[in-house]
Design a protein around this motif. Structure first.
Motif, short mmCIF file in Angstrom:
data_model
loop_
_atom_site.label_atom_id
_atom_site.label_comp_id
_atom_site.label_asym_id
_atom_site.label_seq_id
_atom_site.Cartn_x
_atom_site.Cartn_y
_atom_site.Cartn_z
N ASN A 218 16.01 -5.58 7.07
CA ASN A 218 15.46 -5.85 5.77
C ASN A 218 15.23 -7.34 5.56
N LYS A 622 2.60 -7.83 -0.72
CA LYS A 622 3.51 -6.85 -0.14
C LYS A 622 4.91 -7.42 0.01
N LEU A 623 5.01 -8.73 0.23
CA LEU A 623 6.32 -9.34 0.45
C LEU A 623 6.46 -10.55 -0.45
N SER A 644 10.00 -4.33 -8.13
CA SER A 644 9.68 -3.98 -6.75
C SER A 644 9.04 -2.59 -6.69
N ASP A 650 7.87 -5.70 -1.69
CA ASP A 650 9.23 -5.86 -1.16
C ASP A 650 9.73 -7.24 -1.61
N LYS A 652 12.64 -9.95 -1.93
CA LYS A 652 13.93 -10.34 -1.36
C LYS A 652 14.66 -11.22 -2.35
#
Lengths: 660, 311
Positions: A218, A622-623, A644, A650, A652
């Motif tokens: 992850n 996307k991130l 999210s 995604d 973090k």
């Protein structure tokens, strides 16, 4: 009175017989520890040692003494934060779980780098195992042991380890453990001491290589320490074993994992020694007698099947079809095919099967003889990947240069990542011979003095991809290469160090390399707002990694200029650019229409509103990395999780609180 | 920006002298092996203890390694014993920055650097400088500033090398006399030299001294010497004669318990005097010299690191 638990050979049989050769002499151990200086970082504290019993081995657990090589690390090499040197010695943070700088972290995680514009294709991808290795680290310990356990202390996102190799004193690499895809599924979300079951072996080693695969991770995985447990070898046995290797080649006791074919291949230098008569006999046998032979040795029920087989066999197919079939084979199998018959030898050595050549998956077997053999076959070589090979002197630079001189003229792709055998004259040869190169990858080739200070590389004029990740180079050379390679699309200068002034590089890029699609400047120094502004002239930019580049420098208008002029930006990494202001974040939201990956780790003064803005406006995102950002505490975890899900991004978000 | 420049110069110099952690730890292993074969003559070492008080005992929960905004570290290797203190500059609180974070991190990193890498025992300035560079390699942004004082005992040569930035300091007592003492470094009154990492944008407004501006001293030590390293909470509140009285009693003391008692005494003395509003402390005296009417002690964090040299 000392406590001796001793069971070995002809000594008393009344004590426990479960642990032969286990030797625990507590008083002796205590006496020894008192005399030892307290210089303990490298000292193997869990050593159980008795001086009087050098004749027999004893069990030993030891931590890493030093690091020989690693493919990538998060921090820069003069630092002790997030770098490979942290694997040395006892674990510092275990069993705590979190993102700590006192651990070894690698540069990538997950699949994100494969999805980025700068992603490369593997050469001869059929060679790769099902869990390919993305990163590795080679460590050494103090004492030679016969390994019984290797424990890896993972303190963040465990589950990255896929293979453990050991280098025996007979100079062979053995794989002690390999992960199955099912192993990577049940991984706890907590720190763990990972000690997989090792293959039973008699090899004696003190050097290990750990392979990592990041696809299922992850976020970054972090390793705190590695422990090698095993039984030491008595002195007299060591002397025997350190005898010249030639004598020991016949001893297959150590090579239990390698079949007879591999051994034979090595000794025969991959050349089948078949006489003409034997080959024909074999051919005839296959064509005529094989079916009868099979009938004779099979049970009744299968006889019917074989009776009705037709006479067509593999060798009846036209050559081109056979070539096509064989082109799907990995290199090892291809060599094995060549052992079958004269015909298959001819087919499997056809140059068309050796246009794309990669020895990366066979790094442990690659040596000069293999290169020599391949040189004979690979007359139409286009792509070569020798990454990770020759780490312990198995490949000589002369052999490599010979190979290049013979076969390098038409090469378009050359990857020499982490090749320890490279020296300056090798690079010179690359520059002189391989002038058709489109891609040159020299990751992790740092030597002192830097390898790349030869102007021969400036001969290369067709480069589209240049990868100098973690490699030191002379700025002058780089600048001249930039000037000559106008078609440059991908450039990786991560960790290039303090000797390079990035502003100059940026201005050069803006002048000569406006076709640039991806640029990686991770942990580069001396990039200022002026440099960033000049980068905005590379309007084809789709990927830009400025992580840890500008630190505290104020950006002024430069980020806005960049975003405005490079609308195609898909991946933008701005980790630890503390000079980013709220206005910059607003610009990212309004101008970053195509952004797919955005890293804002460690940015100060970032607010929920700005992040929400970005999530709303950057529809392709996307991130999003928000770790260590000011206003995102653990209590915001739910909010982040909601966003999210809502925006399908995604996100973090990890941070550690002060442990002290 | 200028801080960025000199750190990069420092790093490039470090690289040229191959400070790389990996290279040296590999070679360090082999030299360690060689050193072990020579007999260990009587090499000096520190017997050291620490004591201190946070200024505001109620607010700051006790955490090992820090007293309020002050921080300290001790580390020892085969070739050297190292000690240090750092005093976080309190003014950052108004910017929303915890002043203790910087000093704590500086000291923790010094400790790690001593343990992990092959550092040069002759140059404590380098230790401070590398520790400062490490600050910039942290994911978590660490801002603030602090003074620092680092002391290294080179066990091979029985010499002590020191580096001091700001108003923390050290004192060496031998045979009842102060033989070495550090000088306070100040830009102007109550504004000591400091290592700092300002928030971006505030760079030009913030005092930031490079480690190279540290005062360095090297001197030999003998058995029984008493070395005191403390932050300004001690030097500003306890007059020198009083300190000398306490320290001369403990010369040659090897028992860490007795040493700890003395350190506790000194720290408590400093604390009590700092709370005293009538006493003419050294701080008050120097304030008056600067035309500031002050009297009484200066409430501040107190950190005392006390060591004796034992052969």
């Amino acid at each position: 009175m000392s406590l001796l638990a001793f069971g070995g050979g002809a000594e008393d049989g009344s004590s426990s017989d479960t642990e032969p050769d286990a030797l625990i002499d507590f008083t002796a151990m205590l006496m020894e520890r008192k005399h030892e200086c307290n210089g303990g970082w490298f000292s193997c504290g869990s050593k159980l040692q008795s001086q009087s019993h050098e004749d027999h081995g004893y069990y030993l657990g030891q931590y890493v003494l030093g690091v020989l090589d690693f493919s990538s690390q998060y921090g820069i090499d003069y630092s002790i934060s997030y770098t490979a040197a942290n694997v040395i010695g006892r674990p510092t943070k275990f069993p705590a779980y979190g993102d700590y700088p006192e651990t070894f972290t690698m540069r990538t995680y997950g699949d994100w780098w494969q999805l980025a514009p700068s992603a490369t294709q593997e050469i001869q991808a059929q060679n790769l195992p099902s869990l390919p290795t993305h990163d590795f680290i080679v460590v050494y310990f103090e004492k030679f042991v016969v390994p019984t356990e290797v424990a890896i202390f993972e303190t963040f996102n465990p589950g990255g380890v896929v293979r453990i190799w050991a280098y025996s004193i007979t100079k062979r690499w053995t794989c002690l453990w390999e992960a199955k895809p099912s192993d990577l599924n049940q991984v706890p979300h907590d720190s763990r001491r990972f000690a997989p079951p090792l293959k039973k072996t008699n090899i004696i080693t003190k050097t290990l290589r750990i392979d990592f695969n990041h696809s299922r991770l992850n976020y970054y995985t972090e390793i705190d320490a590695i422990m090698l447990c095993g039984r030491t070898v008595p002195m007299r046995c060591m002397h025997q074993l350190l005898a010249p290797v030639g004598k020991r080649l016949g001893n297959t006791g150590e090579e239990s994992g390698n079949g007879p074919i591999i051994c034979k291949l090595r000794t025969l230098k991959f050349q089948p020694s078949c006489q003409a008569n034997d080959a024909v006999k074999l051919h005839e046998f296959i064509n005529n007698d094989l079916s009868k032979f099979l009938m004779d040795s099979h049970v009744e029920s299968e006889q019917q099947k074989h009776n009705s087989t037709t006479e067509i066999c593999l060798t009846d197919l036209p050559c081109e079809i056979l070539l096509k079939i064989l082109s799907y084979l990995d290199l090892k199998s291809l060599f094995r095919m060549g052992q079958v018959s004269h015909l298959f030898y001819d087919i499997s050595t056809h140059p068309l099967l050796y246009c794309d050549l990669s020895l990366k998956s066979y790094w442990q077997l690659a040596n000069s003889e293999l290169l020599c053999t391949l040189a004979r076959r690979a007359t139409m070589l286009r792509k070569l990947d020798l990454s990770w090979c020759g780490g312990f002197g198995e490949i000589s630079p002369t052999e490599f240069k010979k190979f290049l001189t013979q076969r390098g003229d038409n090469m378009t792709h050359l990857r020499l990542n982490s090749c320890k055998f490279l020296n300056a004259s090798c690079i010179e040869t690359v520059g002189i011979v391989c002038d058709n190169l489109i891609e040159l990858s020299l990751r992790n080739c740092t030597t002192n003095p830097p390898l790349l200070n030869f102007s021969c590389l400036a001969n290369l004029k067709n480069l589209e991809r240049l990868d100098l990740f973690q490699t030191a180079f002379e700025s002058e050379l780089l600048l001249s290469m930039l000037e000559s390679n106008r078609k440059l699309k991908h450039l990786n200068l991560a960790f290039c160090g303090v000797s390079v002034n990035m502003d100059n590089v940026a201005t050069h890029l803006a002048t000569y390399n406006t076709q640039l699609v991806s640029l990686d400047m991770w942990k580069a120094h001396f990039l200022s707002a002026r440099g960033l502004q000049s980068l905005s002239r590379c309007q084809q930019l789709e990927e830009l990694d400025l992580g840890w580049c500008m630190r505290e420098a104020t950006l002024g208008d430069s980020l806005y200029q960049l975003l405005f002029n490079c609308p195609k930006l898909k991946k933008l990494f701005l980790s630890a650019m503390r000079g980013i202001t709220e206005r910059d974040l607003m610009h990212i939201a309004t101008l970053g229409k195509n952004l797919e990956q955005l890293d804002l780790m460690g940015i100060l003064n970032i607010t929920h509103e700005r992040v929400y803005d970005i999530l709303v406006h950057c529809s392709k995102l996307k991130l999003l990395d928000l770790c260590f950002c000011d206003n995102f505490m653990d209590r915001d975890f739910d909010v982040i999780a909601d966003w999210s899900r809502l925006f399908n991004v995604d996100i973090k978000n990890s941070r550690i609180y002060n442990s002290r | 920006m200028h801080s960025l420049n000199w750190t990069s110069r420092l790093i490039s110099r470090a690289l040229r002298s191959s400070f790389s952690t990996l290279l040296d730890s590999a070679s360090g292993a082999t030299t360690k092996g060689a050193a072990k074969t020579t007999p260990i003559r009587s090499r000096p070492r520190f017997v050291s203890v620490v004591c201190g008080f946070a200024k505001d005992n109620l607010r700051h929960k006790y955490k090992p390694g820090k007293y309020g905004e002050d921080s300290w570290f001790k580390a020892s290797t085969e070739s050297a014993d190292v000690m240090g203190v750092a005093d976080g500059v309190g003014g950052w609180r108004s910017y929303g920055i915890d002043p203790g974070e910087f000093s704590s991190f500086l000291m923790r990193t010094c400790e790690r650097l001593v343990r992990c890498t092959h550092f040069n025992p002759q140059r404590p300035v380098n230790l401070l400088a590398y520790s400062y560079c490490e600050l910039m390699e942290q994911k978590k942004p660490i801002l603030g500033s602090s003074t620092a004082c680092v002391l290294i005992l080179n066990r091979e040569t029985s010499t002590v090398h020191t580096a001091n930035i700001g108003d923390s300091g050290f004192m060496v007592v031998r045979e009842g006399e102060i033989v070495h003492k550090s000088e306070e470094q100040q830009h102007y009154f109550n504004t000591p030299f400091q290592l700092s990492l300002p928030p971006p944008g505030h760079g030009p407004n913030v005092l930031s001294d490079s480690p190279e501006s540290a005062d360095t001293m090297s001197f030999p030590v003998q058995e029984g010497d008493v070395i005191l390293i403390a932050t300004d909470g001690v030097f500003d509140n306890v007059p020198e004669e009083l300190m000398l009285q306490v320290l001369r009693d403990v010369e040659g003391e090897r028992d860490p318990v007795k040493l700890q008692m003395t350190a506790n005494t000194l720290a408590l003395m400093a604390r009590t005097l700092s709370q005293n509003s009538d006493f003419l402390s050294p701080f008050a005296i120097s304030a008056r010299r600067n035309n500031i009417q002050a009297r009484g002690g200066k409430p501040d964090d107190i950190t005392v690191v006390l060591a004796t040299v034992a052969m």
